[in-house]
Every structure is written in C-alpha cells, then in structure tokens.
Design a protein around this motif. Structure first.
Motif, short mmCIF file in Angstrom:
data_model
loop_
_atom_site.label_atom_id
_atom_site.label_comp_id
_atom_site.label_asym_id
_atom_site.label_seq_id
_atom_site.Cartn_x
_atom_site.Cartn_y
_atom_site.Cartn_z
N LYS A 270 -1.62 0.80 -8.11
CA LYS A 270 0.00 1.17 -8.30
C LYS A 270 0.50 1.81 -8.90
N SER B 290 -0.80 5.27 -7.29
CA SER B 290 -1.66 4.59 -5.88
C SER B 290 -2.87 5.18 -6.22
N ALA B 291 -3.33 3.85 -6.66
CA ALA B 291 -5.05 4.11 -6.17
C ALA B 291 -5.48 2.98 -6.46
N GLN C 35 0.72 -0.87 0.01
CA GLN C 35 -0.21 0.16 0.31
C GLN C 35 1.07 0.90 0.36
N PRO C 36 0.70 2.16 -1.39
CA PRO C 36 1.71 2.90 -0.84
C PRO C 36 1.50 4.27 -0.60
N ASP C 37 2.81 4.53 -0.49
CA ASP C 37 1.95 6.42 0.48
C ASP C 37 1.23 7.76 -0.35
N ILE C 38 2.45 7.57 -1.54
CA ILE C 38 2.18 7.96 -2.23
C ILE C 38 0.93 8.63 -2.97
N ILE C 39 0.18 10.06 -3.09
CA ILE C 39 -0.76 10.63 -3.27
C ILE C 39 -1.23 10.25 -4.52
N THR C 40 -2.34 9.61 -4.39
CA THR C 40 -3.13 9.60 -5.74
C THR C 40 -3.46 10.93 -6.01
#
Lengths: 406, 406
Positions: free
Chosen positions: B237, B240-241, B41-46
């Motif tokens: 991925k 990031s959604a 689960q990435p922490d990158i902003i969608t």
C-alpha cells in the motif's frame, strides 16, 4: 523479559543445509576458497527469456495478480504437462510461492494437527520444517545407501500406517538421494494409497534430471490414482531460476484446488512480475533442457567416479536430480563438514558438504552421511572431489568403515 | 472417489473480498461497468524506481537470496524506520512474502494449535484464513461503527483473556475500519500485554495513510513493550506495489527473529528481483508519500461527504488507511452487494462493495455492513457513491434503519 514461543517453532531446527553457512563465511573471510557441494544452487544460466519478459513489463501499477495464479502462466504449465502426457484443466493448477508453498498448502489441505504423512527417508530436509510448522508428524520409510535408496517391501511400508496417516510425500527424482523409483515401486505405492484412502504428494521438481536414458514415469501418469495424486512443481531447478520462487500444484481432483484456493486467497497472490518471467520460462525450447540434462549427467559421472575411488565411501550411482547421499568413514558428518571448513585445505581450497542427519526423521540415522549436490561445473567438481578425498584421509575422526545400516 | 480434507481447511471460508468476483465478472461480460470499492487495489502509480532497478538487474543466474532477506533491503527498511524514531538492527528485521507471510510467521512463532489471539473486530478478513490454517483461535474484541471502531474498556478486553491467549493482533491504521488508535488506547494495550505476558502483533502497513494532521504513534514507539511488539509491514500500500509481495517483520526481541528465521529457511527465500525493486522503493522521496496522503485524504473527504448524505447509513469519519465500514439500511449486505452487480445500474454502471460479515469473528455481526475501499480517483469515486446511494434507495430488501449494535 522473555516471550514464550510456541512448541511448534521450538521443535523446528535450523536448516541443515544452511546452518553451516556462517562457518563457511568465516573460512572465506580468511581467504579460503570453498567449493559448495552443500546447496542445490545450480550455476546454469537462467534462460534469458525470464529477464527479457520482465524488462518488457510496462504497467504503471504493480497490481495484485489473481489468487490462483496468472491465467497465462497456468496455461503454460498445462501445455508443459501435456508433453508428459498429463492433462490438467486450468482450474486444476494453482501457482504457488515456490515448491515450498505448494508442499505446505498440500499438507495443510490434507492434514490436521497430529495427522501423519509417510516420507521415504532420507528426505528433503525442509519437509521437517514444513511439517513441524503445521503440527503434522512425519512417519519415515527408511531407505539405505547400500540399496540405492529404493523402497522397502509393501508389507514393511504398510506396517506403519495408522488411521492418522493421510498421505505419502516423496520426491521423484529424489532429493537428496538421486533415486528414481521403478514402475514396480510406483505401482506398489498406488496400491497402498488406494487401499488405505491416502493421497500421494509427489514432489517432481527434478523431472528433467533423469540420466542414463532411464524411462521416467510421473505419478501424474497413473490413471488409477489420478484423483489422489498432487503434483508439486517449480521452475527453480528446471530453468535454474531458484530466486524466482515460482512453484505450482496440480491435481485432477477438482475438490483439491477448490479447497487450496482458500489458502491462495489468504496470501492474496504470487508476485506479478515473477509470474510473467515464469510464463516465458515454460516456453523454453526442449533443447535447453536436453543440454542441461547432458551437462548434469557428465557431472554425475565425474562425481560418482571420484566417489568410487574413495576408500570407505558407500553409495550407489544416483540416477536423477543432482544430489547423492554418501556414507563416509567418519565419526560424525557434521563434525567432519565443520573440520573441512575450519581446519583443512588443499592449496587454500576446501569443500563444503551438507551433513545428512537433518534429512532423516529417525533419530541417529545419517550421522556419518552427507548430501553432495553436483551443481558445479565439471572442472570445479573434480577439484572439489579431490579435496574431499584428501580431507577424508586426513580427518582425525576417520573410522575404519562407515557404520552399516541396520 | 473422494479425498478426505482436513478440518482446518474445511473451516476456512472463501475470501469475502474476492468471492463475489465471478458475479462481478458476469456483470462486466454483459457490458456493465463496475466501480470496485470492494478491494484495496490502489490506482496510484508505483514509483518508477521499482521497475527501473529490476530492469537493470543483470545477473545471468536468478539465484536464491538469503533466507532472512537481501541485506540491502533490510538496511533500507531499517533506514525507513529511523524516520519514525524506530531503531532496528539488521538482525531484528526479516523480509517476508508480503505482510501475509509476516502475520502467519509471527502467529506460528507464538501460538500452538488451540492457542488464542485477541483481535479487534471487524478485522482484515484474511486474519480468519491465517488463523484457521494454523489452528489458532481468534477471540474478538468487538468494536462498533457508532463509536468509530475505537476499543472498549480495559476491563471489557481483559474479561476474555485466558491462559491460552498469546497475542493481540491488530492493524493500525485500521483495515477495514479506518480507525487510528489514540495514545490512551495504545497505553491500555501496553498495560494489558505486560500484565498477561502477551505480545502485540501490529500490522502497520498503512502507516503513511493518516489524515487531518493526526499524530501517529507506532507500537514500535513504546519502549516499555519493545521486547513484546512485532511490527508487520509491507510495500503493497505504501508504494502502491501490491503485486510485489514484499513484506517484513521487525522486533527488538532478538529471540523472535532467531525463532522465525527457521520458518524463513523452510521456504528458502523471498524472490530475488522483487527484493531489488523493494530496496529501490524504500528510497522513494518523502514527497511521494505526502502527495499520496493528500490524494487519499481528498478521496476520504469525497467518500465521507457522500455517505453522510445517504439516509440510514451509519459511520464515523475514517481517520486512516483507505477503508471504511458502514452500516446500511439493508436486510443483508451480501444480498445487497450481489443485487447491485446483477440487478442494478445507473446508465450501465454499478458499484461493488465487500460485505462485512467476513470481517467479524462473532457470528451474526456485520450482516448489514460493508467495507468500502476509497482507492479510485475522485471523479470515479463520486460516481460510485452516487450509484451506491441510488442503489440503497431502490434495493427491495431495504429496511427502515440498520440494526443497531448490541
């Protein structure tokens, strides 16, 4: 070069509800107006709370939800069931991608390839799709238009049970028949599943669509089989939110959710935002559902009155959901449906129906039957019925009267 | 009373990635901070375009979408593929409920119960879930940490092909291994599937996550097998959604989508709003993907540097995706993972890893291995690795060196 496809996918048929869509589109492209009685897409406005709650969602990362479902949505579903005197713990409810995934998961959990499920026919056509995809066999319990699609006798049903029969799958209120099973019928099914160690998979997505003040009993209200009843639900019809694809499974047998959770984990989760919206939907005041019920009952009245005035059409008054299956005085309902789209109109307008053969498992049944969905507003529905009546009179393949059920 | 569940569901295991979650939650309840290296689960902003486009959606009825997918989304996916020199017609692309449903549908279309798919192991653990649910057997192609998880020889792979082997399923870039297959490896697989009349199901959801300037080739770029390659994709991925659950299938063999569309019709459609959001995501400028790539490459560097400094840990530098599988000097990776959560901390903080045994089909393999996801920001990742190092030193079940691969 050609790829070899699986027998299971070769055995699947195109959706009988959707397969005539290209023909309808061609008719529309020529400027014809088509009244859609073929698909259960209601025109009722979705409660605004759905979009409102989603618009207020402000997390920066659209992250996975938990596999069994958003705890808030599960809580909302449990609270909704309480109003029907059904009492589920949070770990007895799983959120799914629509009622479709709920049905698929329930059957996967109970049936191995070659196992059987009994289904009253005509049934929701996608039951054919689900079962073929997972190699489960449908054993039909044939019901008839002339009998309002009520069930045959206990002995008649038991005759077809084998050691491979794992469940009875049914919708109540019934899609496509509009039947509401009586308490006697439900008690009969309860006896059967206890006697033969089977489960009832009860698709009750039309629970609020019951007319004429009829008392509705859920299969979740029968305590003697609470450990062998799986309730399939969905927000699609209840809140006119078909595109949200939020369904659920509920079962008092905790082993059931412990098993199905493995399938839930396999597909990770149901969309995060749709669950936020669905949680809001389950908070919709009862007045909304009452108004919707009144609206559909009026539509049902319009439809049924018109049907009774069509010579050669056979049907009983549907009591629930928003469908009816009618026998028509035609040689072939699919040919008739296509002819209506391609060759018939009244002032540039025509009506589209869903041929019913795809709603049966028994070959040959339903050939001169169609499913009508009464999801259009009253004035459109009345026009659509006038056109259908005129079409039935003009159709070259018209026969004296429909073939009676055997 | 107990319900009899199917063999297929009894054979399914709980997700190895998610099953330790209750233990992690218990640790958190006691005030321990847990660095999650166990889940992708990435922490990158969608990209904000996702929520923006959904907030602008203003139809009053949340209606069904079309079964193959929203035409606008399909167009956006086709345009995205063009940037990789892959050219799909709209009717060669189907939108699915995440990459999960895409994989499931592809295997259902190709395999009957008892059929086999070959999968390089370790593999994405949910492949086990999908295949068991539909009674397809995984024949593993074993790859090793010491060899950077590259493929064995052509002869070695061919040895296990039977008349029931229908497809090779793989992820490239690889989850959980981080491997990027070389062009030679891809050409070898191309020869194998042509020779044995098989299909490649290529899970390429990590296509943008390729490091060190390595040239990436998609299985969609091999014209000689374009009719027997199915591309599985997802926005999860890439943008990031993960919670949007929008995936897709693409295949130049038009028979493939004609078959799979029957499965799509069965579940009616993918959520309407998520498709609106995903269409916007596919319009994200390339600069976003470049920045994300740079960020992950830095994290990969942090992770790999730390791993190289851990005595007894074996791994090669991962070249893609955001995972790595490491051999650890422990008796049992699951015991170690639990011990880290229950019994170990550095200043109240610990690290959670995913035991790798569930990523293998061969019994016994992966017992002292774990998958690490480098989805945390650099400073957190560095801390998590320090804690992992300290944990490995302090663990009572530490062994001299990890068991070498056979």
């Amino acid at each position: 070069m050609s790829v070899r496809f699986s027998d299971r996918i070769n055995a699947m048929q195109e959706s009988p509800i959707r397969k005539l869509v290209p023909i309808a589109n061609a008719a529309k492209a020529k400027g014809k107006k088509v009244y859609h009685l073929n698909i259960g897409q209601p025109d009722i406005i979705t409660p605004p709370s759905f979009l409102k709650s989603i618009r207020e969602f402000d997390q920066e990362v659209i992250a996975y939800a938990t596999s069994p479902g958003d705890p808030k949505l599960i809580e909302a579903i449990a609270a909704y069931y309480k109003t029907y005197d059904m009492h589920f713990e949070p770990d007895e409810i799983l959120v799914t991608n629509g009622g479709s995934e709920a049905l698929m998961f329930a059957m996967m959990a109970l049936c191995d390839p070659g196992d059987e499920v009994m289904v009253p026919e005509p049934f929701y056509a996608n039951y054919n799709a689900f079962t073929r995809a997972i190699n489960v066999k449908i054993v039909p319990i044939t019901t008839k238009a002339e009998e309002g699609f009520h069930l045959p006798s206990e002995a008649e049903i038991e005759k077809n049970i084998t050691e491979k029969t794992r469940a009875i799958v049914l919708s109540n209120p019934g899609n496509p028949t509009g039947v509401i099973y009586t308490r006697d019928e439900m008690d009969m099914l309860s006896r059967i599943v206890r006697k033969h160690d089977m489960t009832i998979i009860a698709d009750e997505v039309y629970r609020e669509f019951v007319y004429d003040g009829l008392k509705y009993t859920s299969f979740g209200n029968l305590p003697e089989i609470s450990d062998r009843v799986v309730i399939v639900d969905s927000v699609s019809k209840r809140y006119s939110a078909c595109g949200a694809r939020i369904g659920s499974l509920a079962c008092k047998n905790k082993d059931f959710s412990k098993q199905v959770i493995k399938l839930c984990q396999g597909r990770l989760c149901v969309p995060t935002l749709e669950q936020v919206g669905a949680t809001a939907l389950y908070g919709t005041p009862a007045s909304y559902l009452n108004e919707v019920n009144t609206e559909y009952q009026e539509r049902r009245n319009t439809l049924y009155k018109a049907l009774k005035e069509m010579p050669g059409v056979i049907c009983e008054e549907p009591k629930g959901a928003f469908y009816v299956v009618i026998k028509m005085p035609v040689d072939d309902a699919e040919k008739f449906a296509i002819w209506m789209l391609e060759n018939f109109d009244v002032d540039g307008e025509t009506t589209m129906v869903a041929p019913a053969a795809g709603f049966y498992a028994t070959p040959g049944l339903g050939k001169n039957e169609a499913r009508l969905a009464y999801v259009l507003k009253n004035e459109d529905l009345a026009k659509a019925m006038d056109i259908l009546k005129a079409g039935l009179e003009a159709y070259p393949g018209r026969i004296e009267s429909p073939i009676p059920s055997a």
